[in-house]
Design a protein around this motif. Structure first.
Motif, PDB file in Angstrom:
ATOM      1  N   GLY A 318       1.017  -1.297  -0.012  1.00 64.30           N
ATOM      2  CA  GLY A 318       0.055   0.032  -0.076  1.00 64.30           C
ATOM      3  C   GLY A 318       0.902   1.314  -0.066  1.00 64.30           C
ATOM      4  O   GLY A 318       1.525   1.500   1.103  1.00 64.30           O
ATOM      5  N   VAL A 319       0.807   1.827  -1.204  1.00 61.39           N
ATOM      6  CA  VAL A 319       1.610   3.404  -1.186  1.00 61.39           C
ATOM      7  C   VAL A 319       0.744   4.213  -1.988  1.00 61.39           C
ATOM      8  O   VAL A 319       0.106   4.160  -3.098  1.00 61.39           O
ATOM      9  N   PRO A 320       0.728   5.493  -1.499  1.00 60.20           N
ATOM     10  CA  PRO A 320      -0.314   6.587  -1.923  1.00 60.20           C
ATOM     11  C   PRO A 320       0.431   6.648  -3.593  1.00 60.20           C
ATOM     12  O   PRO A 320       1.605   7.122  -3.552  1.00 60.20           O
ATOM     13  N   ILE A 321      -0.352   6.779  -4.516  1.00 57.99           N
ATOM     14  CA  ILE A 321      -0.024   6.958  -5.684  1.00 57.99           C
ATOM     15  C   ILE A 321      -0.951   8.067  -6.390  1.00 57.99           C
ATOM     16  O   ILE A 321      -1.730   7.983  -6.770  1.00 57.99           O
ATOM     17  N   ASP A 322       0.064   9.092  -6.647  1.00 59.10           N
ATOM     18  CA  ASP A 322      -0.651  10.446  -7.001  1.00 59.10           C
ATOM     19  C   ASP A 322       0.538  11.090  -7.888  1.00 59.10           C
ATOM     20  O   ASP A 322       1.416  10.692  -8.101  1.00 59.10           O
ATOM     21  N   GLY A 323      -0.096  12.339  -8.489  1.00 60.11           N
ATOM     22  CA  GLY A 323       0.737  12.688  -9.440  1.00 60.11           C
ATOM     23  C   GLY A 323       2.365  13.217  -8.729  1.00 60.11           C
ATOM     24  O   GLY A 323       3.388  13.118  -9.332  1.00 60.11           O
ATOM     25  N   ALA A 324       2.343  13.713  -7.616  1.00 61.78           N
ATOM     26  CA  ALA A 324       3.353  13.858  -6.795  1.00 61.78           C
ATOM     27  C   ALA A 324       4.511  12.889  -6.781  1.00 61.78           C
ATOM     28  O   ALA A 324       5.556  12.898  -7.070  1.00 61.78           O
ATOM     29  N   THR A 325       3.878  11.707  -6.236  1.00 61.32           N
ATOM     30  CA  THR A 325       4.376  10.601  -6.207  1.00 61.32           C
ATOM     31  C   THR A 325       5.368  10.153  -7.263  1.00 61.32           C
ATOM     32  O   THR A 325       6.413   9.645  -7.504  1.00 61.32           O
ATOM     33  N   LEU A 326       4.293   9.992  -8.340  1.00 58.13           N
ATOM     34  CA  LEU A 326       4.827   9.400  -9.691  1.00 58.13           C
ATOM     35  C   LEU A 326       5.988  10.448 -10.306  1.00 58.13           C
ATOM     36  O   LEU A 326       6.728   9.777 -10.789  1.00 58.13           O
ATOM     37  N   ARG A 327       5.708  11.492 -10.076  1.00 55.59           N
ATOM     38  CA  ARG A 327       6.872  12.588 -10.653  1.00 55.59           C
ATOM     39  C   ARG A 327       8.092  12.342  -9.577  1.00 55.59           C
ATOM     40  O   ARG A 327       9.157  12.320 -10.333  1.00 55.59           O
ATOM     41  N   ASP A 328       7.900  12.368  -8.296  1.00 57.01           N
ATOM     42  CA  ASP A 328       9.352  12.027  -7.510  1.00 57.01           C
ATOM     43  C   ASP A 328       9.839  10.717  -7.819  1.00 57.01           C
ATOM     44  O   ASP A 328      11.112  10.588  -7.950  1.00 57.01           O
TER      45      ASP A 328
END
Length: 636
Positions: A318-328
């Protein structure tokens, strides 16, 4: 055993088909459960609020008098339940090293070399990506393959004739597991506390001595294992390695003929006089005929595969996947090092080492296993899910970087699956695989083979065995029961496959049988050899010849003759062409039988299999060595 008890209603399915489908089904189901855990974890972690993180961080505690321990639900899964997973890994490692694929060093050299390269190359690639960022020490995240997902992925792809590739990958995975366990123990510990470590060593010594207890061994292993887990935890070494240590100290051995016969005798006694005493004795004898290693593995594996591993996936994927996470993640050297290490490192390391070992002549692939299939398996080995996620919080301290690493592990697993699927599918279209040893390489010849039963029998059993093998058919009676069932409708053919390493007397026993056959008493000598498997020295063999009334001078001459040697070597060469390496191996109606070889299984497989071609020979006027009319072939 009566005929009616052997057959279920309706046409039975052959043993090879049942076994292959069961293996593929188990692999697929385990992978499906783990995928479900991943999916639920990802959905849960991306719901509003932080319920996923809060749930797994729930504190739990145990208090005894003035002592207390506090840990989280996440730690319970990763450090407690995962000990059971590593325990099973240890059992498999011990079994493969003792009685499995890794006992034959010549056959194991290719997957061993490939596995070592598959550990080193991914780590080197990860370090290259992270030399300047201070996270190079997390290289352990990319070294290990997830065996459950690997075999599940292979089952989902479903290539034809995949048994060789599966065996290769299993052997590779065992060595991979050994390397991963050593890495965890040596490089990812919190520092060694001497007193608990000494206690742990003492507990391991006691665990090694449990095998000598007359009763209560299972309970003793459980108690000492729990104590060892605590001592290892306090010593600073990751406590899951306690499971590995206990597993390596549990004995494993192939079934012994004396134990199996004892179980059969007690079963017969229970059948004739059912009683609680006999029932308990039968249960104990059946249990003791199989090593505790295999009993535990069989009993626990479903709970680990369908319970612990999916729960681990739920707790760690379980890991939050949002635009910021994918960008990082796209900008993170750690994430790129993980993807490149798992996808490219495993592929390059395993495929390159396999090619190099073959080119240098140090080892060879099993017959029927092509390099493109190894390359496909190498790509699938980039699925590093379980150990990779397990090591992420151990090797990486920053929580945000941990999330990026988890995203990279999941991405690498998906890419590796697609990469492996493409290589295997395209490669199989270019060079379609062919089965090895599926059909009998050389038809039965009535003028050289040893046959019991009429030549025009509709059913045929060809057995490759040796006279020192405790489970070849004349010792266990399975073929005798099949012949009693079919009568004149079956013929049994014996061919030699002396296994020199485990059975050092098998070659000379085969020579004795052939020499007796030169005087028309092959089967009489065979029965004698099976009845005296512990007395197969040369003096014993010559004594048996005298007891059978053979001309001992002619027997001695034939025993060492080129004709006898060539007959046995021809059978050996046939076995080598078909890649046979265990005894007994059966061919039923010309097709290799895979699965149980008890009489009921052989009968079902014979009746369910395709009809064989029947060769009707005219009986020669002279002896079997004389000329005969050409056979007439007809379909049954």
């Amino acid at each position: 055993m009566t005929a009616l008890s052997l057959h279920p209603t309706g046409p039975p399915r052959s043993a090879p088909v049942r076994k292959k489908k069961a293996i593929r089904g188990g692999d697929r189901l385990s992978a499906t459960f783990m995928l479900a855990g991943v999916a639920i974890a990802l959905i849960w972690a991306n719901l509003p609020g932080d319920t996923y993180e809060h749930f797994w961080e729930i504190p739990l505690g145990v208090s005894i008098d003035q002592m207390s321990w506090t840990f989280t639900l996440h730690a319970l899964v990763n450090e407690g339940l995962m000990t059971l997973f590593f325990f099973l890994v240890g059992l498999e490692v011990k079994r493969e090293l003792t009685i499995g694929q890794l006992t034959d060093r010549s056959r194991a050299v290719v997957p061993i070399a490939a596995a070592v390269a598959g550990l080193i190359v991914p780590a080197a690639i990860f370090i290259l990506f992270n030399l300047s960022d201070g996270d190079a020490g997390a290289w352990g995240v990319v070294i290990s393959t997830d065996t459950a997902f690997l075999l599940g992925a292979l089952a989902l792809i479903g290539p034809t004739f995949s048994a060789r590739l599966r065996t290769f990958l299993l052997t590779l995975a065992v060595v991979d597991d050994i390397g991963a366990l050593l890495v965890i123990g040596l490089f990812y510990n919190s520092g060694l506390n001497l007193l608990p470590f000494v206690i742990a060593v003492a507990l391991m010594v006691l665990t090694a001595l449990v095998r000598f207890l007359p009763v209560g061994r299972g309970f003793a292993y459980a108690v000492l294992g729990a104590a060892l887990w605590g001592a290892v935890f306090l010593s600073g070494v990751h406590p899951t390695l306690a499971g590995v240590a206990v597993a390596l100290l549990i004995p494993v051995f192939p079934p012994r003929r004396s134990d199996v016969e004892r179980a059969a005798q007690l079963t017969q006694a229970f059948r004739e006089s059912p009683s609680p005493g006999y029932a308990a004795a039968v249960t104990r004898s059946l249990r003791d005929s199989i090593s505790i290693n295999e009993r535990i593995d069989t009993g626990w594996r479903p709970y680990i595969s369908y319970g612990v591993l999916p729960l681990f996936a739920l707790a760690n994927a379980g890991v939050p996947i949002d635009g910021a996470t994918l960008r990082d993640a796209l900008m993170s050297p750690v994430a790129w090092g993980i993807v490149a290490g798992l996808v490219l490192g495993k592929f390059i390391g395993i495929t390159g080492a396999t090619w190099l070992v073959r080119q240098t002549g140090w080892g060879q692939l099993a017959p029927g296993l092509s390099l493109h299939r190894v390359a496909g398996g190498a790509a699938l080995s980039g699925i590093g899910f379980t150990i990779s996620l397990f090591l992420v919080p151990i090797a990486i301290s920053d929580p945000h970087t941990q999330d990026l690493a988890r995203v990279a592990v999941l991405a690498a697993s998906v890419i590796a699956f697609g990469f492996g699927w493409a290589i295997i599918s395209i490669g199989d279209r270019i060079a379609p695989p062919h089965p090895v040893g599926f059909k009998l390489a050389r038809p039965v010849d009535p003028h050289r083979d040893h046959i019991r039963g009429p030549m025009d029998a509709p059913y045929e059993i060809v057995e490759y065995g040796d006279f020192e093998c405790p489970f070849c058919s004349r010792a266990t009676g399975s073929v005798d029961a099949v012949r009693d069932y079919f009568g004149e409708r079956v013929r049994w053919v014996w061919r030699h496959l002396p296994l020199d390493q485990p059975h050092p007397h098998a070659q000379e026993a085969a020579q004795a049988a052939e020499a007796a056959g030169m005087q028309g008493k092959f089967f009489e000598m065979a029965v004698t050899l099976f009845a005296h498997q512990k007395k197969l020295e040369r003096d014993d063999l010559f004594a048996y010849a005298a007891d059978l009334g053979l001309d001992t001078e002619k027997f001695a001459e034939d025993f060492g003759s080129p004709k006898v040697d060539h007959h046995i070597q021809d059978d050996r060469l046939d076995a080598e062409i078909m890649d046979l390496n265990t005894t007994p191996t059966f061919f039923l109606n010309g097709r290799r039988h895979i699965g149980p070889y008890d009489s009921a299984s052989l009968i079902r497989a014979l009746e369910a299999g395709p009809a064989r071609e029947i060769h009707v020979h005219k009986k020669p006027d002279a002896s079997a060595s004389g000329a005969a009319e050409p056979p007439v072939t007809k379909k049954d």
